[in-house]
Design an enzyme around this catalytic site. Structure first.
Site, PDB file in Angstrom:
ATOM      1  N   GLU A  70       0.843  -1.204   0.000  1.00  0.00           N
ATOM      2  CA  GLU A  70       0.000   0.000   0.000  1.00  0.00           C
ATOM      3  C   GLU A  70       0.883   1.261   0.000  1.00  0.00           C
ATOM      4  OE1 GLU A  70      -1.094   2.844   3.099  1.00  0.00           O
ATOM      5  OE2 GLU A  70      -2.034   0.998   3.828  1.00  0.00           O
ATOM      6  N   HIS A  71       1.871   1.293   0.904  1.00  0.00           N
ATOM      7  CA  HIS A  71       2.785   2.441   0.948  1.00  0.00           C
ATOM      8  C   HIS A  71       3.493   2.644  -0.383  1.00  0.00           C
ATOM      9  CE1 HIS A  71       3.687   3.918   5.206  1.00  0.00           C
ATOM     10  NE2 HIS A  71       2.619   3.171   5.346  1.00  0.00           N
ATOM     11  N   GLU A 142       6.506   3.797  11.815  1.00  0.00           N
ATOM     12  CA  GLU A 142       5.066   3.606  12.006  1.00  0.00           C
ATOM     13  C   GLU A 142       4.832   2.468  13.013  1.00  0.00           C
ATOM     14  OE1 GLU A 142       2.920   2.762   8.381  1.00  0.00           O
ATOM     15  OE2 GLU A 142       0.962   2.949   9.348  1.00  0.00           O
TER      16      GLU A 142
END
Lengths: 428, 426
Positions: A70-71, A142
């Site tokens: 996704e990133h 994160e």
């Protein structure tokens, strides 16, 4: 294009399945400034064991790869897509859940341009060894951020207690160690397997021209020459009915202890109306017992066992489902015991009466209508429902048909000792 | 046509704001009570809304009050305490379905007014005091909330920066109050203070939805009666000069270091250069195309979040980033460098245009949500201005690069705060 009208709700939904299998929905919303679109693949953190496209053998991939992908999808050879959206006055984002990866933008101008950017960037992957390595630093931060967050640790602690094997127990972002193994080739393999249009759904909501938008999407897809692809085969180990661990205590740097009770559901291979009814009735059951209008809530609050952070929720997806109940508590042991005892007593109908049910149904109908004010809610929830063969707009009619027997049955089926667990976060 | 505006009616003791729109399925009432943030009363004001939210004289227990809300098709009822500039604002929100979406056509808007009136004017009492048991419960609950602030490290470090930076100013106070004062509050003293709030606070009532202005006015006249007052207006307090920059390093058991930096801008909402400040913040760290995001996160790979935001009514610009404990010096250098770039005007017209588009987009999105719209309109009440959204858009649009660089000359670094594991920062 098919038109579905919801007369009472004063909404109209337009639907079309593209030739390549992509499901497209458009919900026009006059009066709003904002348009919102989500492009979602039916692929999340639990899908770590599957047959890659054109392969015959199952393959297992590192934890956190769906989120990593996704990133990385935002980065292209000539820079990053965030830039392009913001040049077009839009803000873009994405999220990965247990079962979905969604890409989205919202904008108040240049809608067509932004929609094209969204579809094109998701359908044009670019991964290089160098950018993959760089991303490990960002995602590492994160992961560390969530590691310092006691609510997140409590949430995953409880889920990890419930499951022996199912990958739902693994943190969506993986660990610093697991993402270290990710390579660009693995990203391509996951991408090619799960990002085919036939595994995806595009939802548009806002003050848009329906015909024009649908045509834009049709033309965009027709140009790309996708060929047919079979449904992805995913594999999950057999999961026992019992919880893996009855209790876990995490010691953290907190002042206020936290408690969460988890109840593991069985028969979790439901879909459609059956799943919708299960979800709604279980949520109503929890609301009747623990909602602010319940005397039990008043009692727990009055005894100082809970505060405003207390919450409860039930979710179920293909292959897993659980209820979570808890919050901050100065008296974690007493709260744990009280919750267990309330749940046990509810099996005999305690706290579950007709009057409470009718009131709770009214409340749920009201909050459903309120949530239709939010384009984000509509797009996200509609997609989630669609991937489970449910229709978001069936919620009110299913709620209206629930009976007190349905709710008592939930209590009987769900509350079983060996399917319940507790996780606590206590000060070091 | 204006983008969104409120019709304002001066009533005895409060202002009624009506916004008519048919885009929501609900109607929303927001009552705001505003007074200066003071050390003496901060905790009283933080506690009052939670006591009022618990019960009323007609619905003497929480289950009775909440059951009534459920009966009103799950009307939402929320309270909140916040600070804007050096004012402390207590808000009560009721969000109720517009009956035209129901088969049942009970007039729900009137019920919402009735409920708001019941909560504000008819609390559960014991003589000239709040109900003691309710106060005890809410003191305990607030105590727990205050303690849990420090459990969320991101929020804790942001709060600590403000405490350090604004030590001698009321702005250092936490809007949720403090533990020491909580020990001294009684049901009597809290009730006495609440009477003072009702008599002296600046009060604004917003009503938003598919509604009729004259009908709303009639309902307001029927349900909300207050005595006239002259609200306290604070002198401007955004001009404190920085004598010496401060650096505060605090040790804690954290995996990720939290770096928070505060700057004074000497510009507040309502000032002519406020629009330029907003764009300055946008290019510097407000968005994903900003210098902080690109240089701290994308290029150096040091952080997952690195951003800045404005405290519009106090004139502060705050940076926050979550970084590896050992990367403190490097992250700080990169952030300082980005601030210098901004001050020297090292940003392109394209970046400026992009930021204008995103600011505009963000504002338009905020007003799509009724509570967001209230927050935007309420800026005028806090600042004593009358800026329409159309003005806001027009001013943003015409702001030039020179004006943004000029804003940069006013910005002063005040305090650097770093929450980190003992002994690892370099």
């Amino acid at each position: 294009m098919e038109k579905i009208a919801f007369t009472q709700l004063k909404e109209e939904l337009f639907h079309e399945k593209m030739d390549n299998g992509l499901e497209v929905y458009i919900l026009p919303k006059a009066g709003f400034n904002k348009s919102f679109a989500t492009f979602t693949t039916n692929y999340g953190s639990v899908d770590n064991h599957f047959k890659p496209l054109n392969e015959t053998e199952f393959s297992k991939v590192p934890d956190g790869i769906a989120h990593f992908l996704e990133h990385k999808l935002f980065e292209k050879e000539d820079g990053d897509v965030f830039q392009q959206f913001s040049k077009q006055g839009a803000s873009a984002n994405a999220f990965t859940s247990f079962t979905r990866t969604a890409y989205l933008f919202s904008s108040t101008s240049d809608f067509n341009k932004n929609l094209t950017t969204l579809i094109d960037f998701v359908q044009d992957p670019y991964f290089s060894e160098k950018t993959v390595e760089k991303e490990k630093g960002i995602i590492g931060q994160e992961i560390n951020m969530y590691d310092d967050n006691s609510d997140w640790r409590l949430y995953f602690g409880t889920i990890a207690n419930m499951y022996h094997h199912h990958p739902v127990k693994i943190d969506i972002a993986g660990t610093v160690a697991s993402i270290a193994d990710i390579t660009k080739d693995m990203l391509y393999e996951c991408y090619n397997t799960f990002y085919h249009p036939s595994n995806m759904l595009l939802f548009v909501v806002g003050p848009v021209d329906v015909e024009g938008t649908m045509k834009l999407i049709r033309d965009n897809q027709a140009d790309k020459g996708y060929s047919e692809q079979p449904e992805v085969e995913r594999k999950f180990a057999d999961e026992p009915h019992t919880v893996s661990k009855k209790k876990e205590i995490l010691k953290m740097n907190v002042q206020t202890p936290k408690v969460m009770l988890g109840i593991k559901a069985i028969d979790v291979h439901q879909s459609g109306l059956q799943l919708l009814k299960r979800e709604l009735s279980t949520n109503i059951y929890l609301e009747m017992l623990f909602g602010k209008s319940s005397p039990l809530h008043e009692e727990l609050y009055g005894e100082g066992l809970i505060d405003q952070s207390f919450s409860y929720d039930y979710t179920q997806e293909q292959g897993f489902g659980f209820a979570l109940i808890g919050g901050d508590s100065a008296k974690p042991e007493e709260l744990t015991e009280s919750l267990f005892s309330i749940l046990q007593k509810s099996k005999t109908g305690f706290g579950l009466n007709e009057e409470g049910l009718q009131r709770t149904i009214k409340k749920k109908i009201g909050s459903f209508l309120r949530s239709l004010n939010s384009p984000e809610y509509i797009a996200n929830q509609f997609t989630r429902y669609a991937f489970n063969d449910m229709n978001l707009f069936d919620v009110v009619s299913v709620l209206e048909q629930l009976t007190i027997e349905d709710i008592r049955k939930v209590a009987g089926d769900l509350i079983v000792d060996e399917r319940m667990t507790v996780c606590q976060v206590l000060p070091k | 046509m204006s983008i969104a505006s409120d019709t304002i009616m001066e009533k005895s003791g409060y202002r009624l704001h009506v916004v008519r729109t048919d885009k929501y399925k609900t109607n929303t009432l927001v009552l705001k009570m505003k007074a200066p943030l003071t050390k003496e009363k901060v905790t009283y004001r933080a506690l009052v809304p939670y006591v009022l939210q618990s019960n009323t004289s007609k619905y003497p227990t929480t289950p009775e009050l909440r059951s009534y809300l459920d009966e009103l098709y799950g009307a939402g009822f929320y309270v909140d305490v916040a600070k804007k500039g050096e004012y402390q604002i207590v808000s009560f929100t009721i969000d109720i379905v517009n009956e035209k979406f129901l088969s049942d056509s009970t007039p729900l808007l009137e019920k919402a007014f009735g409920l708001l009136s019941e909560v504000i004017f008819h609390p559960k009492k014991n003589g000239e005091a709040f109900d003691p048991k309710t106060v005890t419960n809410e003191i305990r609950s607030l105590k727990q909330r205050l303690q849990s602030i420090s459990d969320d490290k991101m929020r804790y470090s942001a709060t600590r920066l403000v405490e350090e930076m604004c030590k001698t100013e009321p702005y250092a106070l936490e809007a949720s109050g403090n533990l020491e004062d909580l020990k001294t509050i009684t049901p009597e003293s809290l009730f006495t203070y609440y009477q003072k709030m009702l008599a002296e606070d600046e009060i604004d009532l917003y009503v938003i939805g598919d509604i009729n202005e004259s009908e709303v006015e009639a309902l307001a006249d029927k349900y909300v009666t207050l005595k006239a007052r002259v609200p306290v207006r604070l002198p401007r307090n955004t001009d404190k000069e920085v004598e010496k920059e401060k650096e505060v390093i605090e040790n804690s058991d954290v995996k990720q270091g939290k770096l928070n930096i505060g700057y004074r801008t000497h510009i507040a909402y309502g000032d002519p250069d406020y629009y330029a400040l907003q764009l300055f913040n946008g290019i510097f760290g407000g968005f994903s195309h900003s210098k902080l995001f690109i240089n701290v996160r994308e290029k150096a790979s040091l952080a997952y979040y690195a951003a800045s935001r404005l405290e519009s009514h106090k004139g502060l610009l705050m940076v926050m980033a979550g970084i590896e404990n050992a990367n403190y010096k490097q992250a700080l250098e990169i952030i300082h460098a980005q601030m210098n770039e901004m001050k020297q005007g090292n940003f392109s017209e394209a970046e400026l245009e992009q930021t204008k588009a995103v600011v505009r987009n963000q504002l338009l999105e905020t007003i799509d949500v009724s509570r967001g719209l209230v927050e935007i309109l309420y800026h005028n009440v806090i600042s004593g201005q009358n800026i329409s959204l159309d003005d806001w858009f027009a001013e943003t649009e015409r702001t030039t690069k020179e004006e943004i660089v000029a804003v940069g000359q006013k910005i002063q670094l005040d305090t650097i705060y770093f929450l980190t594991e003992a002994g690892v920062q370099e």
